[in-house]
Design a protein around this motif. Structure first.
Motif, PDB file in Angstrom:
ATOM      1  N   ALA A   1       0.838  -1.197   0.000  1.00 18.06           N
ATOM      2  CA  ALA A   1       0.000   0.000   0.000  1.00 18.06           C
ATOM      3  C   ALA A   1       0.873   1.246   0.000  1.00 18.06           C
ATOM      4  N   TRP A   2       0.349   2.309  -0.612  1.00 20.58           N
ATOM      5  CA  TRP A   2       1.043   3.591  -0.673  1.00 20.58           C
ATOM      6  C   TRP A   2       0.032   4.708  -0.436  1.00 20.58           C
ATOM      7  N   ALA A   3       0.438   5.726   0.275  1.00 19.00           N
ATOM      8  CA  ALA A   3      -0.420   6.878   0.545  1.00 19.00           C
ATOM      9  C   ALA A   3       0.271   8.138   0.064  1.00 19.00           C
ATOM     10  N   ALA A   4      -0.504   9.023  -0.575  1.00 15.52           N
ATOM     11  CA  ALA A   4       0.041  10.277  -1.104  1.00 15.52           C
ATOM     12  C   ALA A   4      -0.817  11.436  -0.607  1.00 15.52           C
ATOM     13  N   PRO A   5      -0.333  12.210   0.369  1.00 15.88           N
ATOM     14  CA  PRO A   5      -1.096  13.366   0.851  1.00 15.88           C
ATOM     15  C   PRO A   5      -1.149  14.481  -0.197  1.00 15.88           C
ATOM     16  N   ASN A   6      -2.283  15.163  -0.233  1.00 17.19           N
ATOM     17  CA  ASN A   6      -2.476  16.374  -1.046  1.00 17.19           C
ATOM     18  C   ASN A   6      -2.379  16.143  -2.549  1.00 17.19           C
ATOM     19  N   GLU A   7      -2.414  14.901  -3.003  1.00 18.96           N
ATOM     20  CA  GLU A   7      -2.315  14.645  -4.441  1.00 18.96           C
ATOM     21  C   GLU A   7      -3.546  15.143  -5.185  1.00 18.96           C
ATOM     22  N   MET A   8      -4.705  15.017  -4.559  1.00 14.78           N
ATOM     23  CA  MET A   8      -5.961  15.451  -5.170  1.00 14.78           C
ATOM     24  C   MET A   8      -6.407  16.831  -4.655  1.00 14.78           C
ATOM     25  N   GLY A   9      -5.499  17.518  -4.002  1.00 16.99           N
ATOM     26  CA  GLY A   9      -5.834  18.816  -3.441  1.00 16.99           C
ATOM     27  C   GLY A   9      -5.400  18.895  -1.990  1.00 16.99           C
ATOM     28  N   ILE A  10      -5.293  20.112  -1.492  1.00 14.10           N
ATOM     29  CA  ILE A  10      -4.854  20.313  -0.117  1.00 14.10           C
ATOM     30  C   ILE A  10      -5.846  19.661   0.846  1.00 14.10           C
ATOM     31  N   GLY A  11      -5.312  18.890   1.786  1.00 23.75           N
ATOM     32  CA  GLY A  11      -6.149  18.232   2.781  1.00 23.75           C
ATOM     33  C   GLY A  11      -6.687  16.885   2.367  1.00 23.75           C
ATOM     34  N   THR A  12      -6.270  16.388   1.202  1.00 17.99           N
ATOM     35  CA  THR A  12      -6.735  15.083   0.739  1.00 17.99           C
ATOM     36  C   THR A  12      -5.634  14.043   0.901  1.00 17.99           C
ATOM     37  N   VAL A  13      -6.030  12.787   0.869  1.00 17.57           N
ATOM     38  CA  VAL A  13      -5.091  11.663   0.912  1.00 17.57           C
ATOM     39  C   VAL A  13      -5.525  10.654  -0.148  1.00 17.57           C
ATOM     40  N   THR A  14      -4.580  10.207  -0.942  1.00 14.49           N
ATOM     41  CA  THR A  14      -4.852   9.190  -1.958  1.00 14.49           C
ATOM     42  C   THR A  14      -4.134   7.906  -1.557  1.00 14.49           C
ATOM     43  N   VAL A  15      -4.873   6.816  -1.470  1.00 14.08           N
ATOM     44  CA  VAL A  15      -4.320   5.522  -1.065  1.00 14.08           C
ATOM     45  C   VAL A  15      -4.429   4.552  -2.237  1.00 14.08           C
ATOM     46  N   ARG A  16      -3.318   3.955  -2.570  1.00  8.36           N
ATOM     47  CA  ARG A  16      -3.293   2.916  -3.605  1.00  8.36           C
ATOM     48  C   ARG A  16      -2.736   1.643  -2.977  1.00  8.36           C
ATOM     49  N   PHE A  17      -3.189   0.498  -3.457  1.00  9.65           N
ATOM     50  CA  PHE A  17      -2.760  -0.758  -2.849  1.00  9.65           C
ATOM     51  C   PHE A  17      -2.801  -1.875  -3.861  1.00  9.65           C
ATOM     52  N   LEU A  18      -2.146  -2.987  -3.529  1.00 11.12           N
ATOM     53  CA  LEU A  18      -2.151  -4.194  -4.354  1.00 11.12           C
ATOM     54  C   LEU A  18      -2.465  -5.403  -3.487  1.00 11.12           C
ATOM     55  N   MET A  19      -2.928  -6.455  -4.140  1.00 10.04           N
ATOM     56  CA  MET A  19      -3.244  -7.729  -3.476  1.00 10.04           C
ATOM     57  C   MET A  19      -2.517  -8.822  -4.255  1.00 10.04           C
ATOM     58  N   ASP A  20      -1.226  -8.968  -3.982  1.00  3.10           N
ATOM     59  CA  ASP A  20      -0.365  -9.802  -4.818  1.00  3.10           C
ATOM     60  C   ASP A  20      -0.759 -11.269  -4.825  1.00  3.10           C
ATOM     61  N   ASP A  21      -1.314 -11.774  -3.745  1.00  6.87           N
ATOM     62  CA  ASP A  21      -1.688 -13.188  -3.684  1.00  6.87           C
ATOM     63  C   ASP A  21      -3.111 -13.413  -4.191  1.00  6.87           C
ATOM     64  N   LEU A  22      -4.055 -12.635  -3.672  1.00  7.14           N
ATOM     65  CA  LEU A  22      -5.453 -12.838  -4.028  1.00  7.14           C
ATOM     66  C   LEU A  22      -5.710 -12.548  -5.497  1.00  7.14           C
ATOM     67  N   ARG A  23      -5.062 -11.546  -6.052  1.00  8.56           N
ATOM     68  CA  ARG A  23      -5.260 -11.151  -7.456  1.00  8.56           C
ATOM     69  C   ARG A  23      -4.008 -11.420  -8.277  1.00  8.56           C
ATOM     70  N   ALA A  24      -3.361 -12.537  -8.013  1.00 13.64           N
ATOM     71  CA  ALA A  24      -2.100 -12.850  -8.695  1.00 13.64           C
ATOM     72  C   ALA A  24      -2.280 -12.964 -10.201  1.00 13.64           C
ATOM     73  N   ASP A  25      -3.463 -13.400 -10.645  1.00 10.66           N
ATOM     74  CA  ASP A  25      -3.699 -13.554 -12.079  1.00 10.66           C
ATOM     75  C   ASP A  25      -3.834 -12.211 -12.781  1.00 10.66           C
ATOM     76  N   ASN A  26      -3.901 -11.111 -12.037  1.00 10.42           N
ATOM     77  CA  ASN A  26      -3.998  -9.768 -12.617  1.00 10.42           C
ATOM     78  C   ASN A  26      -2.879  -8.879 -12.075  1.00 10.42           C
ATOM     79  N   ASP A  27      -1.709  -9.476 -11.876  1.00 11.73           N
ATOM     80  CA  ASP A  27      -0.531  -8.742 -11.389  1.00 11.73           C
ATOM     81  C   ASP A  27      -0.757  -8.121 -10.020  1.00 11.73           C
ATOM     82  N   GLY A  28      -1.748  -8.612  -9.273  1.00 15.76           N
ATOM     83  CA  GLY A  28      -2.009  -8.082  -7.943  1.00 15.76           C
ATOM     84  C   GLY A  28      -2.966  -6.908  -7.910  1.00 15.76           C
ATOM     85  N   TRP A  29      -3.468  -6.479  -9.054  1.00 20.52           N
ATOM     86  CA  TRP A  29      -4.337  -5.293  -9.096  1.00 20.52           C
ATOM     87  C   TRP A  29      -5.707  -5.601  -8.487  1.00 20.52           C
TER      88      TRP A  29
END
Length: 376
Positions: free
Chosen positions: A231-259
């Motif tokens: 998982a990765w978090a990026a503060p203020n990426e979508m504007g001041i005071g916001t947080v954007t979180v991106r993540f992967l599921m490498d085992d559960l979604r292995a057939d889709n590169d973890g997406w």
């Protein structure tokens, strides 16, 4: 100097010397003497004690602890999205299946068991070679068209995730209902967190204590959801005071590169909404955007299928460690990963340009590896 457990020979020699020093005129080095036997026995007991202390010292810190003690560290430090502590346990696959009937209005009771022919791994602990499922509510069938009902696996684990159109059978027939059902969707089954995954979360929690909403807090919260591995978090990426979180599921979604899929994003977003600070303007939970990187290798030595397989695995391992949303993949990393393949002796990269991501949301994924021979 680092501690190392003395050998049995060293401990016995120390005990013999101690006996000789404490009893003037006595010699515990005489073979088959009473003092020799007593000294050696005492030395063996001391050696076992030192070995236990040495082993115990490893268990007291999470970076070297074994499974049982690692679980204890996890229970102290970690709280998961489902409220449990410590290791994330395996979860049940759930979804929907389609049923057909020959008699209109026949009811398939809740709890009706279904079976699939997918082999279960030995560690699943099931005596059967099949996966069992059950219906979650009464299903009233129609002979005019198939009826879709909710089902779930009875055994936790990823083996309960079946592709659409898989066939399920009813071990106990129901009159008026076809004995086979068709999977519409079956996902969400995750395996128990491994020791290394648990260890990484514990060390992360110790090194980055909660700060009431720091970027790494959002990453730790996302990792507490079953199935999430990165998982990765990026503060203020979508504007001041916001947080954007991106993540992967490498085992559960292995057939889709973890997406992750839409339901995975919803699960993470729902949990983050429960634990994140209310002062945060907006929290966006999204999947990274795939950016495939194609690599052309010239004059590979040895040019064998084994070497190519090793190169592919080495590149995937490198991307697992280095790749992140917005993170450029440097040519030096690619070269090192290729050279790190055990069989590779030499090669040339056709281009030494770095792979720059198109945006902060794009993330590198291994694309096509091409192998070419020079003309000369």
């Amino acid at each position: 100097m680092p501690w190392s457990t003395p050998t049995l020979r060293e401990v016995r020699s120390l005990v013999r010397d101690a006996v000789r020093a404490s009893l003037p005129g006595a010699d515990a080095n005489v073979p088959n003497s009473v003092l020799r036997v007593l000294s050696d026995n005492q030395g063996a007991l001391c050696h076992l004690t030192l070995q236990y202390v040495d082993w115990l010292a490893l268990q007291l810190l999470p970076d070297t602890a074994e499974t049982e003690w690692l679980d204890r560290h996890g229970q102290i430090w970690l709280v998961n999205a489902d409220g449990s502590t410590g290791r994330k346990m395996a979860t049940l696959a759930h979804g929907r299946a389609s049923f057909t009937a020959t008699v209109d209005g026949t009811v398939i009771p809740a709890g009706t068991q279904l079976q699939s022919g997918v082999n279960m791994p030995p560690e699943a602990g099931s005596p059967n070679s099949i996966v069992d499922f059950e219906t979650l509510a009464d299903i009233t069938t129609s002979n005019a068209s198939p009826v879709v009902g909710e089902i779930r696996a009875l055994d936790p684990g990823s083996f309960g995730n079946l592709p659409p159109d898989s066939t399920l059978s009813m071990p106990t027939p129901i009159q008026g209902v076809n004995q086979t059902a068709t999977v519409v969707s079956l996902t969400g089954g995750t395996d128990t967190e491994t020791d290394e995954q648990l260890r990484a979360r514990i060390l992360r929690r110790i090194r980055q204590p909660p700060m009431g909403g720091a970027a790494y807090d959002y990453e730790a919260w996302a990792l507490a959801v079953p199935g999430v591995t990165r998982a990765w978090a990026a503060p203020n990426e979508m504007g001041i005071g916001t947080v954007t979180v991106r993540f992967l599921m490498d085992d559960l979604r292995a057939d889709n590169d973890g997406w992750p899929e839409a339901e995975d994003i919803t699960a993470v977003a729902d949990y983050l909404d429960k634990v994140r600070p209310v002062a945060v303007k907006d929290c966006y939970v999204v999947a990274p955007i795939k950016q495939f990187i194609d690599i052309t290798i010239l004059d590979l030595v040895p040019n064998t299928e084994e070497a190519m397989a090793e190169i592919e695995q080495s590149l995937r391992d490198m991307l697992f460690v280095k790749a992140a949303p917005g993170q450029a993949i440097f040519a030096a990393w690619v070269s090192y990963a290729i050279m790190n393949a055990p069989s590779v002796q030499s090669f040339k990269l056709v281009t030494d340009d770095d792979y720059v991501m198109a945006s902060a949301g794009h993330m590198a994924v291994l694309g096509t590896i091409l192998y070419e021979e020079s003309d000369t």
